[in-house]
Write an enzyme that holds these catalytic residues in place. Structure first.
Site, PDB file in Angstrom:
ATOM      1  N   HIS A 100      -8.511  -4.389  -1.189  1.00 32.40           N
ATOM      2  CA  HIS A 100      -7.232  -3.867  -0.727  1.00 32.40           C
ATOM      3  C   HIS A 100      -6.654  -4.714   0.405  1.00 32.40           C
ATOM      4  CE1 HIS A 100      -4.220  -0.716  -0.546  1.00 32.40           C
ATOM      5  NE2 HIS A 100      -4.390  -0.590   0.758  1.00 32.40           N
ATOM      6  N   SER A 102       0.839  -1.201   0.000  1.00 28.52           N
ATOM      7  CA  SER A 102       0.000   0.000   0.000  1.00 28.52           C
ATOM      8  C   SER A 102       0.877   1.256   0.000  1.00 28.52           C
ATOM      9  CB  SER A 102      -0.952  -0.045   1.190  1.00 28.52           C
ATOM     10  OG  SER A 102      -1.945   0.946   1.108  1.00 28.52           O
ATOM     11  N   ASP A 105      -9.819  -3.754  -5.651  1.00 27.39           N
ATOM     12  CA  ASP A 105      -9.262  -2.787  -4.702  1.00 27.39           C
ATOM     13  C   ASP A 105      -9.866  -1.410  -4.957  1.00 27.39           C
ATOM     14  OD1 ASP A 105      -7.697  -1.098  -3.132  1.00 27.39           O
ATOM     15  OD2 ASP A 105      -5.864  -2.240  -3.495  1.00 27.39           O
TER      16      ASP A 105
END
Length: 391
Positions: free
Chosen positions: A340, A199, A308
């Site tokens: 995600h 991320s 995501d």
């Protein structure tokens, strides 16, 4: 004997008071940073926080198992200091039977091992929206990688508002340098040092590696991206200067003034045209200094869930195309229907860790027989948690 007991009691009391003082200082810092961050908060942030709390509570039985391993395992060396700034610490996860030298030393002793006895080393940079990242978030991945004979260093770094993106990149770069200096002492294989970012951590790691090509040209004594055998990005953000991404973040609750402040573009975005490309791996690949040093960049593997909604998978596709455009080798893995958090959190909790298999295969350069990972909690808990996930 009574004197010895008294001395031991006094020593224990001093240690408790010292730990209490450290805890109080950390608590005061947390309160201060929370109050600073509250200037940016809105009612939507409150709902997202409540969602995160509910998500964590539902998955708490699994998280507690991981936390127990993290806190009690002799194979985890916690809180090693890699730099002079706040939160410049890392955790080491060691495979069974792995012996290391003194990691705190500035000149660690080199442990002699045959090449076949040396182990791959992973440097992991966690995500957290540049705001709530913490080194322990990578504990489950690190635990499972260490079971496969891989040494893992999970870095902490300053978060916003304690630092901005330049501070975070500097921290990550210093952490990478610290580990690279100690690969031999760790019993690691210098030919297999892999940087993994997840991320926001994928953004910071990619930016640090690319920016290092510029710093290396200025200071040849610093670490080289050529020392890294591969970069693996998980659900990453690689084009923070993309107006569509900024609008997407704004709709998701990472408001423009917060994002611009994190990226050093000014509260109103007045410096966005200058600051954002400097923190954009996609844009950096067009810089002359980076293009001249592209030959020392490591191969890249990008992993992303197709569903995501926090960091759109188009970010990985865009970065992959930009990397190929300058001649960097790229492999891409996209997971249908995955959000995600699915590849990194909920799938591993359920024991179906496709991401881990892809990472292990990439590190070893061959297909590694998957482990029989048991679910940490029943599936019904994960299904319920997915209804609350704010990411």
């Amino acid at each position: 004997m009574s004197f010895v007991r008294s001395l031991a009691l006094v020593t224990l009391l001093v240690m408790c008071l010292r730990n209490r003082a450290v805890l109080l200082r950390r608590l005061a810092t947390l309160v201060e940073l929370t109050l600073r961050l509250a200037r940016y908060s809105t009612i939507r942030w409150v709902f997202k926080l409540l969602g995160l709390v509910m998500y964590s509570l539902v998955l708490a039985p699994a998280f507690l198992k991981v936390a127990w391993y993290y806190a009690t395992s002799a194979n985890v060396k916690r809180g090693l200091i890699y730099g002079a700034q706040a939160r410049n610490t890392l955790d080491l996860y060691l495979p069974d039977g792995c012996e290391t030298a003194d990691m705190e030393s500035s000149t660690p002793m080199v442990t002699s091992r045959k090449d076949e006895e040396k182990r791959p080393v992973v440097i992991f940079i966690t995500g957290g929206m540049w705001i709530i990242g913490y080194k322990a978030w990578g504990a489950l991945l690190a635990q499972r990688l260490s079971r496969r004979g891989i040494i893992v260093a999970s870095l902490d770094y300053r978060n916003f508002p304690q630092g901005t993106v330049g501070d975070m990149i500097a921290d990550v770069s210093n952490g990478i340098s610290w580990v690279l200096d100690r690969v031999d002492a760790l019993g690691g294989d210098k030919r297999k040092v892999v940087v993994i970012g997840q991320s926001a951590g994928a953004h910071l790691a990619a930016t640090a590696i690319l920016r290092q090509t510029e710093w290396l040209a200025r200071s040849p004594n610093t670490w080289s991206p050529g020392s890294i055998s591969k970069f693996i990005g998980i659900s990453g953000v690689y084009a923070p200067d993309d107006p569509q991404l900024i609008e997407h973040f704004h709709r998701q609750g990472l408001y423009k003034n917060v994002f611009w402040s994190i990226m050093e573009a000014g509260f109103t975005g007045s410096r966005a045209s200058e600051a954002l490309p400097r923190a954009s791996p996609v844009s950096m690949l067009h810089e002359q200094a980076v293009r001249q040093s592209v030959h020392i960049l490591p191969p890249v593997m990008l992993c992303h869930g197709e569903a995501d909604s926090s960091a759109p998978p188009e970010q990985s596709r865009t970065f992959a195309n930009a990397l190929r455009g300058v001649g960097v080798s790229v492999a891409e893995h996209y997971y249908a229907g995955k959000t995600h958090t699915d590849p990194f959190v909920t799938d591993p909790i359920l024991g179906r860790d496709i991401l881990l298999d892809d990472i292990a295969n990439s590190i070893f350069g061959r297909r590694v027989e998957p482990f029989d990972e048991k679910p940490l909690i029943p599936r019904i808990f994960v299904s319920l948690a997915r209804k609350f996930v704010p990411f």
